[in-house]
Design a protein around this motif. Structure first.
Motif, PDB file in Angstrom:
ATOM      1  N   HIS A 137      -4.454  46.209   5.953  1.00 44.03           N
ATOM      2  CA  HIS A 137      -5.875  45.902   5.908  1.00 44.03           C
ATOM      3  C   HIS A 137      -6.143  44.750   6.876  1.00 44.03           C
ATOM      4  O   HIS A 137      -5.332  43.820   6.998  1.00 44.03           O
ATOM      5  N   LYS A 138      -7.275  44.814   7.573  1.00 51.25           N
ATOM      6  CA  LYS A 138      -7.723  43.736   8.458  1.00 51.25           C
ATOM      7  C   LYS A 138      -6.657  43.344   9.477  1.00 51.25           C
ATOM      8  O   LYS A 138      -6.366  42.168   9.674  1.00 51.25           O
ATOM      9  N   VAL A 139      -6.083  44.338  10.130  1.00 52.09           N
ATOM     10  CA  VAL A 139      -5.068  44.067  11.139  1.00 52.09           C
ATOM     11  C   VAL A 139      -5.550  44.621  12.477  1.00 52.09           C
ATOM     12  O   VAL A 139      -6.158  45.690  12.536  1.00 52.09           O
ATOM     13  N   GLU A 140      -5.307  43.863  13.547  1.00 49.49           N
ATOM     14  CA  GLU A 140      -5.676  44.322  14.886  1.00 49.49           C
ATOM     15  C   GLU A 140      -4.675  45.369  15.376  1.00 49.49           C
ATOM     16  O   GLU A 140      -3.509  45.389  14.950  1.00 49.49           O
TER      17      GLU A 140
ATOM     18  N   HIS B  41     -10.917  63.976  11.876  1.00 46.72           N
ATOM     19  CA  HIS B  41      -9.942  62.960  11.490  1.00 46.72           C
ATOM     20  C   HIS B  41      -8.827  62.837  12.531  1.00 46.72           C
ATOM     21  O   HIS B  41      -8.282  63.849  12.968  1.00 46.72           O
ATOM     22  N   PRO B  42      -8.456  61.601  12.913  1.00 44.84           N
ATOM     23  CA  PRO B  42      -7.429  61.408  13.925  1.00 44.84           C
ATOM     24  C   PRO B  42      -6.014  61.460  13.372  1.00 44.84           C
ATOM     25  O   PRO B  42      -5.044  61.427  14.130  1.00 44.84           O
TER      26      PRO B  42
ATOM     27  N   ASP C 275     -15.867  55.911  12.873  1.00 44.77           N
ATOM     28  CA  ASP C 275     -15.347  56.000  14.236  1.00 44.77           C
ATOM     29  C   ASP C 275     -14.191  55.043  14.485  1.00 44.77           C
ATOM     30  O   ASP C 275     -13.398  55.244  15.413  1.00 44.77           O
ATOM     31  N   GLN C 276     -14.090  53.974  13.658  1.00 41.97           N
ATOM     32  CA  GLN C 276     -12.961  53.053  13.814  1.00 41.97           C
ATOM     33  C   GLN C 276     -11.626  53.764  13.591  1.00 41.97           C
ATOM     34  O   GLN C 276     -10.583  53.314  14.079  1.00 41.97           O
ATOM     35  N   ALA C 277     -11.658  54.861  12.866  1.00 43.03           N
ATOM     36  CA  ALA C 277     -10.412  55.591  12.603  1.00 43.03           C
ATOM     37  C   ALA C 277      -9.753  56.072  13.886  1.00 43.03           C
ATOM     38  O   ALA C 277      -8.518  56.152  13.976  1.00 43.03           O
TER      39      ALA C 277
ATOM     40  N   VAL D 142      -9.512  51.890   6.775  1.00 45.41           N
ATOM     41  CA  VAL D 142     -10.750  51.843   7.553  1.00 45.41           C
ATOM     42  C   VAL D 142     -11.904  51.637   6.563  1.00 45.41           C
ATOM     43  O   VAL D 142     -12.199  52.516   5.754  1.00 45.41           O
ATOM     44  N   PRO D 143     -12.551  50.463   6.590  1.00 49.24           N
ATOM     45  CA  PRO D 143     -13.652  50.199   5.657  1.00 49.24           C
ATOM     46  C   PRO D 143     -14.909  50.967   6.081  1.00 49.24           C
ATOM     47  O   PRO D 143     -15.306  50.923   7.253  1.00 49.24           O
TER      48      PRO D 143
END
Length: 212
Positions: free
Chosen positions: A85-88, A157-158, A116-118, A107-108
């Motif tokens: 969680h919360k990792v670059e 989904h990626p 789209d962050q996925a 992905v929150p």
């Protein structure tokens, strides 16, 4: 429909871990994050890991962790995968390269744009976990919040994905029917109080999934 897999996250006692295993959970989640009421010390994590059959995946849950924490957690709990969680992305890639364990990345989600962050995790994460976005200052998960499952309609989904956020015994069947999820992840939805898992709720949740 293929059998839906379940991860019971934030386990902290032998009784609740046994309930997850007996109910047919495919994975158990062990939290290593001190601000969380589900945080484990390494001795307790080691004891829980020793009770877990090898057919059940042990997933360590972390929030932007340092290598020392990862090293100790992996050794004590004999982890099969690392949930981040919360990792670059660069940091996640470095963790994967060093520790050589599959990465699950949360992905929150509150809006369709959040999904789209996925795509950033294509080729790096073995699984993407769609979880409800929590308010500023809140814990990154385990808050009992859900997002609009219909946001997932038609989303490309990626990677293999997991549905999380606000699930419980009474709504998990609806959630799977709505989203087509092949894996679900629950924490606060099987608790009697924050961080206190309930063996009866765990059993009911897993029964609901098994009936799908």
């Amino acid at each position: 429909m293929l059998r839906v897999q379940s991860k019971i996250c934030g386990l902290s006692t032998p009784e609740t871990l046994d309930a997850a295993v007996a109910g047919g959970a495919s994975h158990v989640g062990l939290v290593f994050y001190p601000p969380s009421p589900r945080h484990l010390n390494f001795d307790k994590a080691s004891g829980l890991a020793a009770r877990t059959p090898e057919r059940v995946g042990r997933v360590g849950v972390f929030v932007d962790p340092h290598d020392d924490l990862l090293e100790s957690a992996i050794a004590s709990a004999r982890l099969h995968a690392l949930q981040m969680h919360k990792v670059e992305k660069d940091r996640a890639a470095a963790i994967r390269a060093r520790f050589r364990l599959p990465l699950w990345v949360a992905v929150p989600v509150r809006t369709r744009a959040d999904l789209d962050q996925a795509h950033r995790w294509r080729g790096l994460a073995e699984r993407v976990i769609y979880d409800a976005k929590t308010p500023p200052g809140g814990l990154p998960g385990g808050m009992g919040l859900r997002f609009d499952w219909k946001l997932l309609d038609g989303f490309p989904h990626p990677a293999p994905w997991v549905l999380s956020g606000g699930l419980g015994p009474d709504n998990v069947a609806e959630a799977v029917r709505t989203t087509g999820a092949s894996m679900v992840d629950v924490s606060s939805g099987v608790e009697s109080a924050p961080g206190v898992k309930d063996v009866d709720k765990i059993a009911r949740f897993l029964q609901a999934v098994a009936a799908l």
